[in-house]
Enzyme design. Structure first.
Site, PDB file in Angstrom:
ATOM      1  N   ARG A  35     -10.491  -0.686   3.613  1.00  0.00           N
ATOM      2  CA  ARG A  35      -9.349  -0.201   2.815  1.00  0.00           C
ATOM      3  C   ARG A  35      -8.050  -0.910   3.203  1.00  0.00           C
ATOM      4  NH1 ARG A  35     -10.762   6.284   2.342  1.00  0.00           N
ATOM      5  NH2 ARG A  35     -12.203   6.025   0.585  1.00  0.00           N
ATOM      6  N   LYS A 197     -28.338  14.709  -6.857  1.00  0.00           N
ATOM      7  CA  LYS A 197     -28.292  15.796  -7.831  1.00  0.00           C
ATOM      8  C   LYS A 197     -27.879  15.353  -9.224  1.00  0.00           C
ATOM      9  CE  LYS A 197     -27.315  19.415  -4.464  1.00  0.00           C
ATOM     10  NZ  LYS A 197     -26.374  20.440  -4.025  1.00  0.00           N
ATOM     11  N   GLY A 353     -19.516   6.444  -2.942  1.00  0.00           N
ATOM     12  CA  GLY A 353     -19.692   6.288  -1.491  1.00  0.00           C
ATOM     13  C   GLY A 353     -21.004   5.691  -1.038  1.00  0.00           C
ATOM     14  N   GLY A 376     -14.404   9.459  -5.217  1.00  0.00           N
ATOM     15  CA  GLY A 376     -14.137  10.531  -6.173  1.00  0.00           C
ATOM     16  C   GLY A 376     -13.315  10.069  -7.350  1.00  0.00           C
TER      17      GLY A 376
END
Length: 400
Positions: A35, A197, A353, A376
């Protein structure tokens, strides 16, 4: 889009929201500087213009002022990466911060203390944002990883800068890459959705199903689809309350002539462990007491053929439990196929991620078109949501 190149920073102080929320080890050393590296081009451009940089970021989730979350721990690493001495001030608002900014000369860099030492950052407090705004002439948001949060430093502060605000190079590239996949893509377009999921990816599926030609499903979410279709999945991961949702997705795909590709074979194990006994079986014929932990070789061939014919590729989520060597082959084969397609001129965007961790672990990061740094934030962009941090720059605020 308001970019860095639209501004000349000569003799200007740029207040830059960076995302230096980097992992630290027990000795407070940075263990992954991706980052910081990603923010470098924006900072260097401003310094080369003859401006100075005031950097603000959060680190972790401190409860008040906690030294373990102080950004002073990363000053040395940021200095090393930028090749410019980074000054540090132990606050992000108030007299000390304002004096440090006032003393900043062109070509210099100042890092402010952790924004989240103040609760007002996360609550989006206007008065706090106004105090931050006093620390620069031009506001630059280069923190895609926090663009989905309506925090003071990302979404509220921009209103105090009128026209004097823009996206940094990293954030602009993130927006362009996602836009390229969703709105300006060369066909055929393939989206690879992995992970555990179905429920966590439903927003993405609903937003992209009309825009893509192929959706490849992998990871634990596979077995909710397989069970919904009447297959036997042993003790594989499943969301029993999402079986109808899986069937709805398949029906919608048919309606929009989007092909959904499910794994045809699986590497199964008798325990969730790298040393477990394994075998390869049809995905819909997993015996009791066994669980699917990776895609099988036939699936890898099938998926590679789809990717080979694609001009635009989005990869979000691994195909198996790649952290265990014996269940990483499917994810590696997928990465190889995406790299090969990229070499042939396809555009490939990797984000989320676990996918980012996989491309780094297996050495694919430099061989795809773009790797997103915002987990996100990227997911919410792919779901079609307008991110507060992006909207704040695009909005025509009057200077307060």
């Amino acid at each position: 889009m308001k970019k860095l190149s639209d501004h000349n920073f000569e003799n200007k102080k740029a207040l830059i929201r960076v995302d230096f929320n980097v992992p630290l080890n027990a000795d407070f050393e940075v263990t992954d500087d991706t980052r910081i590296q990603a923010a470098k081009p924006t900072i260097i451009k401003i310094l080369e213009d003859g401006g100075s940089c005031v950097l603000m970021s959060h680190l972790g989730r401190p409860k008040g002022i906690e030294d373990a979350f102080s950004l002073r721990h990363i000053v040395e690493k940021v200095t090393e990466i930028l090749g410019v001495k980074v000054n540090f001030v132990a606050d992000c608002i108030g007299q000390n911060a304002e004096e440090a900014v006032a003393n900043l000369q062109s070509g210099e860099v100042l890092l402010l203390e952790n924004l989240r030492f103040y609760n007002e950052e996360k609550s989006g407090d206007v008065a706090f944002a106004e105090k931050l705004s006093k620390l620069g002439d031009i506001y630059v948001n280069d923190a895609f990883g926090t663009a989905h949060r309506a925090h003071a430093s990302t979404a509220v502060i921009a209103q105090f800068f009128g026209e004097h605000k823009c996206f940094g190079n990293l954030l602009a590239k993130e927006i362009e890459s996602i836009d390229k996949v969703l709105h300006d893509s060369q066909k055929p377009v393939t989206a690879i959705l992995g992970g555990a999921k179905v429920s966590s990816k439903i927003g993405i599926v609903e937003n992209i199903i009309e825009k893509v030609d192929h959706i490849i499903i992998g990871g634990g979410m596979t077995f909710t689809f397989i069970k919904a279709l009447g297959g036997t999945i042993g003790s594989s991961l499943v969301e029993d309350d999402k079986l109808d949702m899986a069937l709805d997705i398949l029906a919608k795909a048919k309606e929009h002539q989007t092909t959904i590709h499910l794994p045809v074979d699986a590497v199964i194990a008798d325990a969730f462990a790298n040393e477990a006994n394994t075998q390869v079986v049809a995905t819909d014929k997993i015996p009791d007491g066994w669980m699917g932990l990776d895609v099988g070789p036939e699936t890898s061939k099938k998926f590679a053929a789809v990717i080979n014919d694609s001009k635009t590729i989005l990869w979000n989520g691994p195909l198996g439990v790649f952290e265990m060597e014996n269940f990483a082959k499917g994810t590696i084969a997928l990465g190889d196929a995406i790299v090969e397609a990229t070499k042939q001129g396809s555009f490939s965007l990797v984000g989320g991620g676990d996918s980012v961790a996989a491309v780094k672990q297996f050495g694919f990061a430099d061989q795809v078109s773009y790797v997103s740094t915002g987990g996100g934030a990227m997911l919410e962009s792919l779901e079609g949501k307008t991110l507060p941090g992006i909207q704040a720059i695009l909005s025509q605020y009057k200077t307060a």
